[in-house]
Every structure is written in structure tokens, then in C-alpha cells.
Design a protein around this motif. Structure first.
Motif, short mmCIF file in Angstrom:
data_model
loop_
_atom_site.label_atom_id
_atom_site.label_comp_id
_atom_site.label_asym_id
_atom_site.label_seq_id
_atom_site.Cartn_x
_atom_site.Cartn_y
_atom_site.Cartn_z
N ALA A 124 47.86 -1.30 -20.07
CA ALA A 124 47.59 0.08 -20.46
C ALA A 124 48.28 1.07 -19.53
O ALA A 124 48.73 2.13 -19.95
N ALA A 127 51.82 1.16 -20.60
CA ALA A 127 51.88 1.88 -21.87
C ALA A 127 51.76 3.39 -21.66
O ALA A 127 52.45 4.17 -22.32
N VAL A 130 55.05 4.64 -20.53
CA VAL A 130 55.99 4.65 -21.66
C VAL A 130 55.72 5.83 -22.57
O VAL A 130 56.64 6.50 -23.05
N ALA A 131 54.45 6.11 -22.82
CA ALA A 131 54.08 7.17 -23.76
C ALA A 131 54.45 8.56 -23.27
O ALA A 131 54.55 9.49 -24.07
N SER A 156 47.57 -1.21 -26.70
CA SER A 156 48.03 -0.07 -25.90
C SER A 156 49.55 0.02 -25.92
O SER A 156 50.13 1.11 -26.07
N ILE A 157 50.20 -1.12 -25.76
CA ILE A 157 51.67 -1.15 -25.78
C ILE A 157 52.19 -0.76 -27.16
O ILE A 157 53.15 0.01 -27.28
N ALA A 160 52.12 2.90 -27.67
CA ALA A 160 53.09 3.64 -26.85
C ALA A 160 54.52 3.47 -27.35
O ALA A 160 55.37 4.32 -27.06
N LEU A 161 54.80 2.40 -28.09
CA LEU A 161 56.17 2.12 -28.50
C LEU A 161 56.76 3.23 -29.37
O LEU A 161 57.97 3.49 -29.31
N VAL A 185 51.68 -5.07 -32.28
CA VAL A 185 52.99 -4.97 -31.64
C VAL A 185 54.11 -5.15 -32.66
O VAL A 185 55.09 -4.40 -32.67
#
Length: 236
Positions: A124, A127, A130-131, A156-157, A160-161, A185
Motif C-alpha cells: 500500500a 501504491a 505510485v498514485a 492497492s496496487i 494505483a496503476l 491487478v
């Protein structure tokens, strides 16, 4: 004397392109091998492209000390940063990601937290970085193999992607991610890349369904860390 020191440090460290610290303990307060002293040296490494800090027994406080010692804009040429096989968790991951907001390693392409017990909270933290969009370099590959990540971290990832840079990608093999996490994902990857997302399915191979697989995954992570701390893991 200070000017001579600066000139010598620039001449010696400014030309180094690769550094491998594998199995060398980095201990806070040590007169020779503290994270703070390493950070001071890294600030002179303008040509450094590859840095391995693996099996150094770094905990959350040690990583925070290392991160705090890096100057804004340090490591301008760095492309590969391996920080796995250590002992820090989510707070250490947050400290690492925080340096990118200060312009450290703007050309970074590969960031590894492999064999680290960072769990869902650590995933997280990555993420969240990344976000933010600008927090991490736009074409960054993040390795989180054997990091004890489950469905919560995977979601979470995935969330954020959609906000990540165009080349941002994750390697999530050998964690505890179940069907829900993998689906999230893959859906995020498909939204970004279309059917090409299925070429990334091997990155989601997990160790979850056999009896005792969660314990086995954690044991493999511990084994990798112990091996690295002994110095038996050699850089290639």
C-alpha cells in the motif's frame, strides 16, 4: 582541508558506476558503516547507475536514516536500485519512496524490494507513491517477489496503476495473492494495455493454494535474507 576533501570525493566517487553492498551490515551509529555515512558518500556518486544494498540488516530506522541523508537531486544517473533481503517493513518502504519526491534518482528504472516482509502495508505504501503521479519515475519496474503480499496489497496496487506513469509495472510473483487480488491487478493492466496485459500473468504466479503455502512463502523469504546477510549471494 574541506575543499580538498570535496575535490577528492568528487574525483573518486563521482566516476563510480556500480556499487554492490551485499551482506555488509549497515548499523546506525557505527563509525564506519552507518546508513548516514553511506548516504553522505552516495551524494557524490553522480555517475552511479547500479546500487545493490542487499542483506544489510536494514530496519525501518536504518532506512529512514539512509533516506534522510540523501540530498535533493542525489544519484542523478541511477537506473537500478536493489533494496531487498533486508528487515524493514512498510515504514521503511515509505521512507524509500519519499526520496523520489525530492528528485532523487530521477532516471530510476528498476526498484527491488524482493525477499522483504513488507506485506500488504508495504504494498500500500508503494501504491500510494505510485498514485501521486510525480512521486516515482514514470517508467519504473517495481519488484515485490516473496514480500508476503496478499489480496489487500494487490488491490492497492491495482487501484494505483490507473494513476501511474505509462511504463510503470510490478513483479508480484510468489506472494499470497488470491483470485480477488489477481483479478484486480489483471483488470487494471488490461485497462492500461488491452489484451497485452495477459503477457504479465506470469508475474502473478503465487504460492497460496497448497497446505502451508503461506508459511512456506515466508520461510523462503527468511531463507533468502539469511543467505544474503551471510554474504553468500553474489552480484552478477
Amino acid at each position: 582541508v574541506l575543499a580538498l576533501y570535496e575535490k577528492t570525493a568528487n574525483a573518486v566517487l563521482g566516476t563510480v558506476e556500480k556499487l554492490y553492498y551485499i551482506g555488509l551490515p549497515l548499523v546506525r551509529g557505527d563509525a564506519w558503516t552507518s546508513p548516514a555515512l553511506l548516504a553522505e558518500a552516495l551524494n557524490y556518486c553522480e555517475s552511479l547507475r547500479t546500487l545493490f544494498l542487499v542483506g544489510n540488516r536494514l530496519d525501518d530506522e536504518g532506512v529512514a536514516e539512509l533516506a534522510a541523508g540523501l540530498e535533493d537531486g542525489a544519484l542523478p544517473a541511477l537506473e537500478v536500485l536493489a533494496l531487498g533481503h533486508n528487515r524493514y517493513g512498510a515504514r521503511g518502504v515509505e521512507a524509500v519512496c519519499g526520496v523520489f519526491r525530492r528528485g532523487v534518482a530521477p532516471r530510476l528504472q528498476n526498484l527491488s524490494f524482493a525477499f522483504m516482509p513488507i506485506g500488504d502495508a508495504g504494498a500500500a505504501a508503494v501504491a500510494a507513491a505510485v498514485a501521486t503521479g510525480a512521486a516515482l519515475p514514470p517508467r519504473l519496474a517495481v519488484t515485490m517477489v516473496l514480500c508476503d503480499v496478499g489480496d489487500e496489497g494487490a488491490r492497492s496496487i491495482a487501484a494505483a496503476l490507473s494513476l501511474a506513469g505509462p511504463g510503470c509495472r510490478f513483479q508480484l510473483m510468489f506472494n499470497r495473492i488470491g483470485v480477488a487480488g489477481k483479478s484486480a491487478v489483471l483488470a487494471a493492466l488490461e485497462a492500461r494495455q488491452g489484451w497485452a496485459a495477459f503477457s504479465h500473468m506470469f508475474n502473478l504466479i503465487q504460492m497460496r493454494y497448497a497446505p502451508g503455502s503461506a508459511m512456506l512463502t515466508r520461510a523462503m523469504g527468511r531463507g533468502g535474507r539469511i543467505s544474503s546477510e551471510s554474504g553468500r549471494l553474489l552480484a552478477s
